[in-house]
Design an enzyme around this catalytic site. Structure first.
Site, mmCIF file in Angstrom:
data_model
loop_
_atom_site.group_PDB
_atom_site.id
_atom_site.type_symbol
_atom_site.label_atom_id
_atom_site.label_comp_id
_atom_site.label_asym_id
_atom_site.label_seq_id
_atom_site.Cartn_x
_atom_site.Cartn_y
_atom_site.Cartn_z
ATOM 1 N N SER A 124 0.835 -1.205 0.000
ATOM 2 C CA SER A 124 0.000 0.000 0.000
ATOM 3 C C SER A 124 0.870 1.255 0.000
ATOM 4 O O SER A 124 1.954 1.269 0.567
ATOM 5 C CB SER A 124 -0.912 0.027 1.228
ATOM 6 O OG SER A 124 -1.663 1.229 1.229
ATOM 7 N N LYS A 179 -4.403 -6.937 2.995
ATOM 8 C CA LYS A 179 -4.406 -5.796 2.065
ATOM 9 C C LYS A 179 -5.839 -5.516 1.588
ATOM 10 O O LYS A 179 -6.244 -4.357 1.406
ATOM 11 C CB LYS A 179 -3.465 -6.064 0.887
ATOM 12 C CG LYS A 179 -3.481 -4.978 -0.211
ATOM 13 C CD LYS A 179 -3.102 -3.621 0.340
ATOM 14 C CE LYS A 179 -2.904 -2.497 -0.642
ATOM 15 N NZ LYS A 179 -3.662 -2.381 -1.831
ATOM 16 N N HIS A 182 -7.550 -3.742 4.348
ATOM 17 C CA HIS A 182 -6.970 -2.385 4.358
ATOM 18 C C HIS A 182 -7.705 -1.524 3.330
ATOM 19 O O HIS A 182 -8.108 -0.388 3.606
ATOM 20 C CB HIS A 182 -5.473 -2.464 4.039
ATOM 21 C CG HIS A 182 -4.853 -1.167 3.599
ATOM 22 N ND1 HIS A 182 -5.067 -0.626 2.343
ATOM 23 C CD2 HIS A 182 -4.044 -0.289 4.241
ATOM 24 C CE1 HIS A 182 -4.423 0.518 2.243
ATOM 25 N NE2 HIS A 182 -3.790 0.746 3.380
ATOM 26 N N ASN A 183 -7.874 -2.064 2.118
ATOM 27 C CA ASN A 183 -8.561 -1.297 1.073
ATOM 28 C C ASN A 183 -10.029 -1.054 1.418
ATOM 29 O O ASN A 183 -10.583 -0.009 1.096
ATOM 30 C CB ASN A 183 -8.460 -2.026 -0.271
ATOM 31 C CG ASN A 183 -7.110 -1.825 -0.928
ATOM 32 O OD1 ASN A 183 -6.140 -1.496 -0.257
ATOM 33 N ND2 ASN A 183 -7.034 -2.017 -2.219
ATOM 34 N N GLU A 186 -10.092 1.770 3.577
ATOM 35 C CA GLU A 186 -9.821 2.925 2.692
ATOM 36 C C GLU A 186 -11.131 3.406 2.028
ATOM 37 O O GLU A 186 -11.426 4.603 2.009
ATOM 38 C CB GLU A 186 -8.804 2.463 1.657
ATOM 39 C CG GLU A 186 -8.386 3.433 0.611
ATOM 40 C CD GLU A 186 -7.400 2.743 -0.364
ATOM 41 O OE1 GLU A 186 -6.325 2.286 0.074
ATOM 42 O OE2 GLU A 186 -7.725 2.653 -1.560
HETATM 43 C C1 3PG Z 1 -5.706 0.172 -5.136
HETATM 44 O O1 3PG Z 1 -5.271 -0.547 -4.269
HETATM 45 O O2 3PG Z 1 -5.617 -0.128 -6.311
HETATM 46 C C2 3PG Z 1 -6.252 1.480 -4.733
HETATM 47 O O3 3PG Z 1 -6.173 1.612 -3.369
HETATM 48 C C3 3PG Z 1 -7.609 1.849 -5.209
HETATM 49 O O4 3PG Z 1 -8.529 0.858 -5.371
HETATM 50 P P1 3PG Z 1 -9.929 1.236 -6.124
HETATM 51 O O5 3PG Z 1 -9.586 1.548 -7.553
HETATM 52 O O6 3PG Z 1 -10.791 0.025 -5.979
HETATM 53 O O7 3PG Z 1 -10.498 2.448 -5.425
#
Ligand code: 3PG
Length: 457
Positions: A124, A179, A182-183, A186
């Protein structure tokens, strides 16, 4: 001389990881099918050895070889199958992209059958982080971690205490699972910031510069986060005399990790509605044509009711706490089921710097004991956030509803909190309905075992 590591794919991430590795004194080979890209990389740092032949690339690496894949997730199987023609027993292939952890588990089995080690490495920090120090989540054999850890630690972001933001999380997909969550966090944090912005804009009639200033102030204390920091900068970015943000079409895209988080939550029976609502909101945003038609019919003309900034700040912090609470519950449950080596302390260390969700709230969690991560809401440190946040959130929701402003994440925080703190939910009526039409039975408070009632119908 043989290179200590090879990188397959030199898009924005792979290229910057190669530059980071070289700067830390490692020898690097890079493979790509695009010779122009390779030439550009060579121009930037002539010490990187570049290849358009996969065989020559593999031959350039020191044995046992370490090969980091930095390719789109849909290309991993194709690249892996090509590489398996060249690698030898004990070599390691590391998938540094966003792959579903179950696919990583399948690929690890496939590689192990050929004596090859396969690692799922969550990375990340985006391209910038890849160059200056990403946060990394390692899943694979402990023996491979022992061999690669010092190289990976050397390129990782460092915490305030100078510790590398990378750790061993277990075998078989553990890194890619973490991960993914984590996303998911996010996604929820981004949706929360977007709603906060919308409330300030539409309920309080503030402009982009004023909202940016508020975010900057919030970034000086416990509310601070990387995502809030970049949002403050995004809001004041201009092209000629117009704010760029006002020119961007309101359709949020997604590549899938948020949805995977929600699916894992459903599979394991752990509430993950705050991440899920963020995914759903991206989906709703993508239905632009339908929204425009319906807005003509139904968009409200309510006069705005402004919110107090202190209330918005308290509700925001409360929401962020609950997003993390749900995510930790899921991580702990899946970790136990999969017999991985994840724990809260390791995650806080990995996420302290370099990653997209880094924040003061996560930094503060380094003070917690391991047992606290399984129920953050019981921790005395967080009761104050909840006690301030709850009445503030009530006021925020009352303003957004009367102003006709959509705030699904804030609403879900309230509904989740109300449900998870209600000792007797009306779910007993659902049990009775299930028994009435399907004879599914229900448990009773006055006797043991499953009971089926003879309903009169
Ligand atoms: C990633 O890991 O590619 C980015 O954090 C964004 O993911 P996303 O395109 O699903 O928002």
């Amino acid at each position: 001389m043989s290179s200590s590591i090879g990188i397959v794919g030199i898009g924005a991430m792979g290229r910057n990881l190669a530059l980071n590795l070289i700067l830390k004194g490692h020898t690097v080979s890079a493979y790509d099918i695009d010779s122009d890209q390779l030439q550009q990389l060579q121009n930037e740092n002539s010490n990187i050895r570049t290849f358009t032949s996969l065989g020559h690339f593999v031959d350039s690496l020191a044995k046992p070889r370490s090969i980091l894949l930095s390719v789109s997730s849909h290309l991993v199987d194709e690249v892996l199958s090509d590489l398996l023609n060249f690698v030898e027993k004990e070599d390691s292939i590391i998938d540094g992209g966003n792959s579903h952890y179950k696919l990583t588990q399948t690929r690890q089995v496939l590689c192990e059958e050929k004596g090859i080690e396969f690692v799922g490495l969550g990375i990340s920090g985006g391209p910038k982080g890849a160059k200056t120090g990403p946060s990394m989540m390692f899943g694979g054999k402990l023996s491979v971690w022992n061999r690669l850890s010092s190289l990976l630690q050397s390129i990782a972001a460092k915490s305030k205490e100078g510790l590398p933001c990378i750790d061993y999380l277990g075998d078989n997909g553990a890194g890619h699972f973490v991960k993914t969550i984590h996303n998911g966090i996010e996604y929820a944090d981004m949706q929360l910031i977007a709603e906060t912005y919308e409330i300030l804009k539409r309920c309080n009639s503030l402009g982009n510069e004023e909202i940016s200033d508020i975010f900057k102030k919030w970034n000086q204390g416990i509310l601070s986060s990387y995502l809030l920091e970049i949002s403050a900068e995004i809001l004041v970015e201009k092209e000629q005399d117009r704010f760029l943000v006002d020119l961007i079409i309101d359709k949020a895209a997604q590549k899938g990790t948020g949805r995977w988080s929600s699916e894992i939550g459903l599979e394991y029976g752990i509430p993950l509605d705050l991440i899920t609502i963020a995914v759903q909101q991206r989906i709703i945003s993508s239905h632009k044509d339908k929204r425009v038609i319906l807005a003509n019919l139904y968009e409200s003309n309510h006069s705005p009711t402004s919110v107090a900034l202190e209330d918005l700040a308290s509700a925001y912090l409360f929401a962020r706490l609950l997003i993390l609470e749900q995510a930790f519950n899921l991580i702990i449950t899946v970790n136990t089921d999969q017999s991985w080596k994840i724990n809260g302390g390791k995650l806080v260390k990995i996420w302290e710097n370099g990653c997209i969700i880094r924040s003061s709230l996560i930094h503060q969690m380094s003070k917690l004991e391991e047992k606290d991560f399984s129920n953050l809401l019981l921790n005395p440190d967080y009761q104050e956030i909840i006690q301030h946040g709850l009445p503030s959130l009530q006021k925020i929701l009352s303003s957004t509803i009367t102003s006709g402003v959509s705030s699904p994440l804030f609403s879900s925080v309230m509904q989740y909190f109300l449900s998870i703190t209600t000792s007797r939910l009306p779910s007993y009526l659902i049990q009775a309905q299930r028994d009435y039409f399907g004879s599914h039975g229900f448990e009773r408070s006055d006797r043991t075992g499953l009971y089926r009632h003879k309903w009169l119908d």
